[in-house]
Design a protein around this motif. Sequence first.
Motif, mmCIF file in Angstrom:
data_model
loop_
_atom_site.group_PDB
_atom_site.id
_atom_site.type_symbol
_atom_site.label_atom_id
_atom_site.label_comp_id
_atom_site.label_asym_id
_atom_site.label_seq_id
_atom_site.Cartn_x
_atom_site.Cartn_y
_atom_site.Cartn_z
ATOM 1 N N TRP A 1 26.058 45.117 22.462
ATOM 2 C CA TRP A 1 26.156 45.851 21.190
ATOM 3 C C TRP A 1 26.029 44.855 20.039
ATOM 4 C CZ3 TRP A 1 31.571 47.795 19.277
ATOM 5 C CH2 TRP A 1 31.455 48.341 17.998
ATOM 6 N N GLN A 2 24.968 45.002 19.255
ATOM 7 C CA GLN A 2 24.847 44.222 18.019
ATOM 8 C C GLN A 2 25.648 44.974 16.970
ATOM 9 O OE1 GLN A 2 21.289 44.076 15.285
ATOM 10 N NE2 GLN A 2 21.054 42.064 16.220
ATOM 11 N N ARG A 3 26.839 44.481 16.740
ATOM 12 C CA ARG A 3 27.787 45.230 15.931
ATOM 13 C C ARG A 3 27.642 44.979 14.434
ATOM 14 N NH1 ARG A 3 34.332 44.869 15.622
ATOM 15 N NH2 ARG A 3 34.659 46.965 14.856
ATOM 16 N N SER A 4 27.141 43.818 14.075
ATOM 17 C CA SER A 4 27.060 43.473 12.658
ATOM 18 C C SER A 4 25.901 42.525 12.413
ATOM 19 C CB SER A 4 28.378 42.813 12.215
ATOM 20 O OG SER A 4 28.269 42.287 10.899
ATOM 21 N N ASP A 5 25.315 42.620 11.237
ATOM 22 C CA ASP A 5 24.303 41.647 10.837
ATOM 23 C C ASP A 5 24.861 40.733 9.755
ATOM 24 O OD1 ASP A 5 24.461 43.416 8.750
ATOM 25 O OD2 ASP A 5 22.294 43.684 8.508
ATOM 26 N N SER A 6 26.189 40.680 9.653
ATOM 27 C CA SER A 6 26.805 39.894 8.575
ATOM 28 C C SER A 6 27.982 39.066 9.063
ATOM 29 C CB SER A 6 27.262 40.817 7.444
ATOM 30 O OG SER A 6 28.143 41.816 7.937
ATOM 31 N N TYR A 7 27.847 38.467 10.256
ATOM 32 C CA TYR A 7 28.820 37.482 10.710
ATOM 33 C C TYR A 7 28.597 36.237 9.851
ATOM 34 C CZ TYR A 7 31.031 34.046 13.837
ATOM 35 O OH TYR A 7 31.797 33.044 14.363
ATOM 36 N N SER A 8 29.539 35.919 9.004
ATOM 37 C CA SER A 8 29.339 34.868 8.009
ATOM 38 C C SER A 8 29.805 33.521 8.523
ATOM 39 C CB SER A 8 30.097 35.212 6.728
ATOM 40 O OG SER A 8 29.859 34.231 5.732
ATOM 41 N N PHE A 9 28.919 32.539 8.408
ATOM 42 C CA PHE A 9 29.246 31.172 8.797
ATOM 43 C C PHE A 9 28.543 30.231 7.833
ATOM 44 C CE2 PHE A 9 28.376 27.227 11.129
ATOM 45 C CZ PHE A 9 29.650 26.904 11.559
ATOM 46 N N GLN A 10 29.333 29.448 7.094
ATOM 47 C CA GLN A 10 28.782 28.525 6.108
ATOM 48 C C GLN A 10 27.776 29.219 5.186
ATOM 49 O OE1 GLN A 10 27.359 24.868 7.791
ATOM 50 N NE2 GLN A 10 29.304 24.366 8.755
ATOM 51 N N ASP A 11 28.198 30.359 4.646
ATOM 52 C CA ASP A 11 27.414 31.126 3.673
ATOM 53 C C ASP A 11 26.100 31.669 4.241
ATOM 54 O OD1 ASP A 11 29.323 30.688 1.666
ATOM 55 O OD2 ASP A 11 28.447 28.742 1.186
ATOM 56 N N THR A 12 25.965 31.682 5.551
ATOM 57 C CA THR A 12 24.787 32.259 6.192
ATOM 58 C C THR A 12 25.234 33.365 7.136
ATOM 59 O OG1 THR A 12 23.537 30.204 6.047
ATOM 60 C CG2 THR A 12 22.792 31.819 7.678
ATOM 61 N N ASN A 13 24.485 34.476 7.142
ATOM 62 C CA ASN A 13 24.845 35.599 7.988
ATOM 63 C C ASN A 13 24.116 35.546 9.326
ATOM 64 O OD1 ASN A 13 26.607 36.729 6.137
ATOM 65 N ND2 ASN A 13 25.031 37.991 5.192
ATOM 66 N N PHE A 14 24.855 35.789 10.383
ATOM 67 C CA PHE A 14 24.307 35.890 11.725
ATOM 68 C C PHE A 14 24.482 37.329 12.215
ATOM 69 C CE2 PHE A 14 25.288 31.439 11.315
ATOM 70 C CZ PHE A 14 24.371 30.774 12.117
ATOM 71 N N ASP A 15 23.684 37.710 13.212
ATOM 72 C CA ASP A 15 23.907 38.969 13.901
ATOM 73 C C ASP A 15 24.990 38.739 14.951
ATOM 74 O OD1 ASP A 15 21.953 40.283 12.456
ATOM 75 O OD2 ASP A 15 20.380 39.785 13.871
ATOM 76 N N PHE A 16 26.002 39.589 14.944
ATOM 77 C CA PHE A 16 27.165 39.441 15.811
ATOM 78 C C PHE A 16 27.090 40.440 16.955
ATOM 79 C CE2 PHE A 16 31.588 40.844 16.709
ATOM 80 C CZ PHE A 16 32.032 39.680 17.293
ATOM 81 N N ASP A 17 27.258 39.965 18.198
ATOM 82 C CA ASP A 17 27.048 40.796 19.380
ATOM 83 C C ASP A 17 28.265 40.814 20.295
ATOM 84 O OD1 ASP A 17 24.025 41.367 19.089
ATOM 85 O OD2 ASP A 17 24.137 39.191 18.907
ATOM 86 N N ILE A 18 28.393 41.909 21.038
ATOM 87 C CA ILE A 18 29.472 42.075 22.002
ATOM 88 C C ILE A 18 28.876 42.517 23.327
ATOM 89 C CG2 ILE A 18 31.544 43.402 22.592
ATOM 90 C CD1 ILE A 18 32.074 43.690 19.599
ATOM 91 N N PHE A 19 29.198 41.776 24.398
ATOM 92 C CA PHE A 19 28.790 42.191 25.736
ATOM 93 C C PHE A 19 29.831 43.151 26.295
ATOM 94 C CE2 PHE A 19 29.166 41.677 30.347
ATOM 95 C CZ PHE A 19 27.902 42.091 30.732
ATOM 96 N N ASN A 20 29.361 44.155 27.014
ATOM 97 C CA ASN A 20 30.242 45.204 27.517
ATOM 98 C C ASN A 20 30.954 44.759 28.803
ATOM 99 O OD1 ASN A 20 31.520 47.629 27.841
ATOM 100 N ND2 ASN A 20 29.729 48.727 28.607
ATOM 101 N N GLY A 21 31.846 43.787 28.653
ATOM 102 C CA GLY A 21 32.583 43.292 29.804
ATOM 103 C C GLY A 21 33.080 41.877 29.577
ATOM 104 N N ASN A 22 33.814 41.357 30.541
ATOM 105 C CA ASN A 22 34.321 39.989 30.427
ATOM 106 C C ASN A 22 33.260 38.994 30.900
ATOM 107 O OD1 ASN A 22 34.443 39.865 33.284
ATOM 108 N ND2 ASN A 22 36.512 40.728 33.276
ATOM 109 N N ARG A 23 33.622 37.735 30.944
ATOM 110 C CA ARG A 23 32.636 36.698 31.263
ATOM 111 C C ARG A 23 32.163 36.766 32.708
ATOM 112 N NH1 ARG A 23 34.905 31.487 27.753
ATOM 113 N NH2 ARG A 23 34.847 32.564 25.744
ATOM 114 N N LEU A 24 33.064 37.122 33.614
ATOM 115 C CA LEU A 24 32.655 37.274 35.004
ATOM 116 C C LEU A 24 31.663 38.430 35.154
ATOM 117 C CD1 LEU A 24 36.011 36.710 36.944
ATOM 118 C CD2 LEU A 24 34.050 35.156 36.755
#
Length: 293
Positions: free
Chosen positions: A253-276
């Motif tokens: 899930w690309q939840r946001s296009d405004s994950y802010s890091f050092q005044d630059t926006n990244f697309d923020f994503d969530i995988f549907n599950g844990n790392r395993l």
Amino acid sequence: MLKNLVLALALWFLVEWAYTEKIKPFLKSELNTEIPTKNTTKKNCNNAVDNSLSKDSLGKQSKSLVKNLLLKDSVTYGLDISHYQGDLITTLNKRKDSLYFVICKATEGTTYIDPTYQSNCTILKEKKVVRGAYHFYLCEFDPIDQAQHFSKIIMENNFLNISHLPPVMDIENSSMDTNCGDLKTAQNNILLFLKEVEKITGRIPMIYTNKSTGDKYLNTPDFAKYHLWIAAYTKDLTANNIPSAWDNKWMIWQRSDSYSFQDTNFDFDIFNGNRLELRKFIRNTIVKNKTTN
């Protein structure tokens, strides 16, 4: 005794008034602090994640398709990047930013290569971050030529191997213009691209899209074979956000296009599950009887 009771009540009313009228508004507006309520919202991952419930147009709560955004190890966080973020990937801290995977733009059309793709992959390898790659599909170009271009680039220098996320086909409204032909032709060409990438790479690709594009161009069961990376900029993910062909199933899930890091926006994503579960998903995208180097 009565005098003391009156004094105590007056003091209680004064404190209650001060909190309601002065302290609470100050905390909310000046400090940007959420006041605990029955549905308290908590935030994680640099304030990018919360557990607010989405609502439909009638104000009723829609059923969430996310296990639990706040439960530890329930979901896995990542970013997707391209040359628009410059070289900021070099300063991202895997542990500090709770990141586990990064998906890089690799190609577009039949000749374009994202100028930061190779350097991004090299840096991610050094940082031991799970990586992936996507192709921005342009319907006016031959789908086989695009698939071969994409596959060639992501397989060079071992940038795609069995420990990485599967290749991604990025399909957006801007990908599909008036040169696509009729709907049936457009759909057939998308499937040609997907099948060619699978044949060359030995990996079952994913599809990145949003609900409107998906419901218009990817509205048959043929596309449900391919796992969905859904773009939906909302506080929670519900059936209202998923193209109908996937029957509420999603993988990233690309939840946001405004994950802010050092005044630059990244697309923020969530995988549907844990790392395993992410590792298991990666393994399951390997075509049986064929592996990549």
